[in-house]
Design a protein around this motif. Structure first.
Motif, PDB file in Angstrom:
ATOM      1  N   ASN A   1       0.813  -1.231   0.000  1.00 25.18           N
ATOM      2  CA  ASN A   1       0.000   0.000   0.000  1.00 25.18           C
ATOM      3  C   ASN A   1       0.841   1.274   0.000  1.00 25.18           C
ATOM      4  O   ASN A   1       0.638   2.166   0.816  1.00 25.18           O
ATOM      5  N   ASN A   2       1.809   1.357  -0.896  1.00 26.60           N
ATOM      6  CA  ASN A   2       2.653   2.547  -1.053  1.00 26.60           C
ATOM      7  C   ASN A   2       3.466   2.898   0.193  1.00 26.60           C
ATOM      8  O   ASN A   2       3.869   4.040   0.368  1.00 26.60           O
ATOM      9  N   ARG A   3       3.695   1.936   1.058  1.00 29.11           N
ATOM     10  CA  ARG A   3       4.493   2.177   2.268  1.00 29.11           C
ATOM     11  C   ARG A   3       5.899   1.630   2.069  1.00 29.11           C
ATOM     12  O   ARG A   3       6.098   0.677   1.317  1.00 29.11           O
ATOM     13  N   ASP A   4       6.859   2.239   2.756  1.00 31.69           N
ATOM     14  CA  ASP A   4       8.196   1.651   2.854  1.00 31.69           C
ATOM     15  C   ASP A   4       8.097   0.590   3.933  1.00 31.69           C
ATOM     16  O   ASP A   4       7.687   0.872   5.060  1.00 31.69           O
ATOM     17  N   ILE A   5       8.493  -0.638   3.616  1.00 32.77           N
ATOM     18  CA  ILE A   5       8.274  -1.741   4.555  1.00 32.77           C
ATOM     19  C   ILE A   5       9.475  -1.938   5.482  1.00 32.77           C
ATOM     20  O   ILE A   5       9.414  -1.605   6.662  1.00 32.77           O
ATOM     21  N   PHE A   6      10.566  -2.471   4.962  1.00 31.82           N
ATOM     22  CA  PHE A   6      11.685  -2.827   5.829  1.00 31.82           C
ATOM     23  C   PHE A   6      12.575  -1.630   6.103  1.00 31.82           C
ATOM     24  O   PHE A   6      12.965  -0.898   5.211  1.00 31.82           O
ATOM     25  N   GLY A   7      12.860  -1.446   7.387  1.00 30.58           N
ATOM     26  CA  GLY A   7      13.605  -0.271   7.828  1.00 30.58           C
ATOM     27  C   GLY A   7      12.683   0.881   8.164  1.00 30.58           C
ATOM     28  O   GLY A   7      13.114   1.924   8.626  1.00 30.58           O
ATOM     29  N   SER A   8      11.370   0.698   7.975  1.00 33.60           N
ATOM     30  CA  SER A   8      10.385   1.742   8.246  1.00 33.60           C
ATOM     31  C   SER A   8       9.195   1.120   8.994  1.00 33.60           C
ATOM     32  O   SER A   8       9.176   1.090  10.209  1.00 33.60           O
ATOM     33  N   LEU A   9       8.204   0.627   8.240  1.00 35.39           N
ATOM     34  CA  LEU A   9       7.041  -0.015   8.875  1.00 35.39           C
ATOM     35  C   LEU A   9       7.498  -1.182   9.757  1.00 35.39           C
ATOM     36  O   LEU A   9       7.035  -1.337  10.880  1.00 35.39           O
TER      37      LEU A   9
END
Length: 162
Positions: free
Chosen positions: A42-50
């Motif tokens: 869903n347009n999110r930065d996953i690893f290192g963020s979410l």
């Protein structure tokens, strides 16, 4: 009175299924079965963020992911007895640590710290950076029975030998 019990039953059913926010899937190669929640990028930065680097993650969404081995296996080269385990990951930029834990029915990774003494095995696997993002977390098996985990632009492969 029957109406009250019927409404109560409907309410309980709806509220328990409402806790799950992501679709769920079960994948198997016939000898290993993984059940997990499949969140979307869903347009999110996953690893290192979410999902922060260096922090235990449930390897999916909602309740913790489970993995069942029908027989004793080598999981990334380390022996694991047949059985069902909770599967966690600690993602990092260049490698992930995968954790098999014997405490089942955990919600997310929230209770991992109090159950980490039940870790059965920890293995490290390298991260492959993908050129195109994978929208939905995907766990699958290849022809060599390796378990492949892909999400966003990260892929890890875990050799599983019977």
């Amino acid at each position: 009175m029957k109406t009250i019990f019927l409404l109560l039953g409907v309410f309980i059913t709806l509220s328990s299924s409402a806790q799950r926010k992501s679709p769920h899937d079960t994948v198997t190669n016939g000898k290993v079965t993984v059940t997990y929640g499949r969140p979307y990028k869903n347009n999110r930065d996953i690893f290192g963020s979410l999902e922060p680097y260096g922090k235990v993650w449930r390897l999916g969404a909602d309740e913790a992911t489970t993995i069942t081995f029908n027989n004793d296996v080598k999981f990334a080269g380390k022996t694991v007895k047949a059985g069902t385990y909770t599967l966690f990951a600690i993602p990092n930029e260049k490698e992930w640590t995968l954790i098999l834990n014997s405490q089942l029915q955990q919600w997310g990774a929230y209770s991992y710290e109090k159950n980490k003494d039940k870790d059965v095995q920890k293995v490290s696997v390298p991260v492959k950076n993908l050129s195109a993002p994978v929208e939905q977390l995907t766990i699958r098996f290849d022809k060599a029975n390796a378990m492949i985990i892909e999400w966003d632009k990260s892929q890890v492969t875990v050799p599983v030998t019977m």
